[in-house]
Enzyme design. Structure first.
Site: not given
Ligand code: TTP
Ligand code: MG
Length: 390
Positions: A8, A104-105
């Site tokens: 992720d 992103d995962e």
């Molecule tokens: P995530 O992997 O949930 O968050 P992140 O990568 O920003 O942070 P982390 O380090 O905790 O993993 O989500 C990936 C992307 O998806 C995030 O950068 C933006 C988008 N996203 C949204 O647009 N709305 C949301 O509610 C979430 C959870 C994510």
């Molecule tokens: Mg993330």
């Protein structure tokens, strides 16, 4: 016993913005819209902004109250998609069984690949390093015996984390986590569990399967019973059968030098050939993708009347296609092969090709034994006068 890796990216949208705008580094960055947008919500926030309590899905106005000094930007989805493709393009180098979960995962089933690495830690580190090298971004990686545990593990040491959860450590790890960490337990189900006095995973363990099914319903009851014990049999399911195998590079600066692009094409052809052979596949079509500095993107393809999986054919065809493109500064270059099959339909000149194929087999044997990229062809190395131009 399976080995599942979950990857992720860290603060993904915000991290891409920092990559493209280094002046944002270390600052509280909030993606989703401008500060005064009446209805917008936060997509994501940099870790600096999270210190103020800013979270994904929070109204922007609330974020502005919590973090008035925050830098608010609307975001550039096309760019996040582009980087996402870059990241996803790396995973097949590690495993043929990849399940992307979101932008992103992804899950990678690494079962059977363990012996390529000195330890599971090294496996995770290698993937993190490849992502960093290819995109400049950090990812968090979790390695565990199943999907549920791997996803928990990737979250455990975020950001830039790496956590390996071994079977004998699972019970101890799970005990003290809140029930909301169980897969499929959202706000509603968590409230239901709380009503039953189940707050932590350890609270679930004394209850029988039938008791949980009676109180929570068959589906949720079974799931909670199993997950609390670290049991999760879901396979890593690739979205679809592989239609093509490809590799692409986005350059830090646009590139116009033909010898440089030719060398990049040679490197990518080797990677594509390696992956084809790893998966026991043959291809008949070679394509190139060229994205120019102005984002205009073209693809060119050529289909042969025989199937192949050697680097030379891929490179020769890709180069031929590139030679026909009128060049302007290039932002992204990609090579892919398609029309895949599992058996070779040999060329009429197969006798001529056999020595090339023997070289390929010898190189693969060395690369498999050590790590991919140990041995490579001269054309993939920069010529003394032609490095990348920045
Ligand atoms: P995530 O992997 O949930 O968050 P992140 O990568 O920003 O942070 P982390 O380090 O905790 O993993 O989500 C990936 C992307 O998806 C995030 O950068 C933006 C988008 N996203 C949204 O647009 N709305 C949301 O509610 C979430 C959870 C994510
Ligand atoms: Mg993330």
């Amino acid at each position: 016993m399976r080995t599942i890796m979950h990857v992720d990216m860290d603060a993904f949208f915000a991290a891409v913005e920092v990559l493209d705008n280094p002046e944002y580094a270390g600052k509280p960055l909030i993606i989703g819209g401008y500060k005064d947008s009446p209805r917008g919500v936060v997509s994501t926030a940099s870790y600096e902004a999270r210190k103020f309590g800013v979270r994904s899905a929070m109204p922007l106005r609330q974020a502005a109250v919590l973090c008035p000094q925050g830098i608010f930007i609307p975001g550039r989805m096309y760019r996040y998609q582009e980087v996402s493709e870059q990241v996803m393009g790396i995973f097949p180098e590690f495993s043929p069984v990849v399940e992307p979960l979101s932008i992103d995962e992804a899950f990678l089933d690494m079962t059977g690949c363990e012996h390529f690495y000195s330890s599971l830690e090294e496996m995770g580190l290698r993937l993190k390093q490849r992502i960093k090298e290819e995109t400049g971004l950090t990812a968090s990686v979790g390695i565990a015996p199943n999907k549920f545990l791997a996803k928990l593990a990737s979250d455990w040491r975020k950001p830039d984390g790496l956590f390996v959860l071994r079977p004998q450590e699972v019970q101890g790890f799970l005990r003290d986590l809140p029930v909301s960490k169980l897969w499929g337990v959202g706000k509603k189900s968590a409230a239901l569990l709380h009503q039953l006095n189940l707050y932590y995973i350890r609270d679930i363990l004394p209850h029988s399967l039938s008791w949980l099914q009676e109180k929570l319903g068959t589906a949720l009851g079974t799931q909670v019973y199993n997950l609390a014990r670290g049991i999760d049999d879901r396979p890593v399911t690739p979205v679809r059968d592989v239609q093509s195998v490809g590799h692409e590079i986005t350059f830090p600066e646009d590139q116009e030098s033909f010898p440089f692009l030719r060398q990049q094409l040679a490197k990518m052809s080797e990677k594509v050939g390696w992956r084809l052979r790893q998966q026991g596949l043959y291809a008949r079509t070679v394509s190139i993708k060229v994205r120019f500095g102005d984002f205009k993107t073209i693809t060119r393809s050529h289909t042969l009347d025989y199937s192949f999986n050697d680097d030379d054919t891929i490179f020769r065809e890709a180069l031929h296609l590139l030679e026909q493109v009128k060049l302007k500064p290039v932002r992204l270059l990609g090579v892919s092969v398609s029309s895949l099959s599992t058996g070779a339909q040999l060329s009429l000149f197969s006798g001529e090709e056999s020595s090339a194929s023997r070289i390929t087999q010898a190189m693969d044997a060395i690369n498999r034994k050590y790590s991919h990229g140990t041995i490579t062809r001269g054309r993939t190395l920069p010529s003394p006068e032609e490095g990348p131009r920045h």
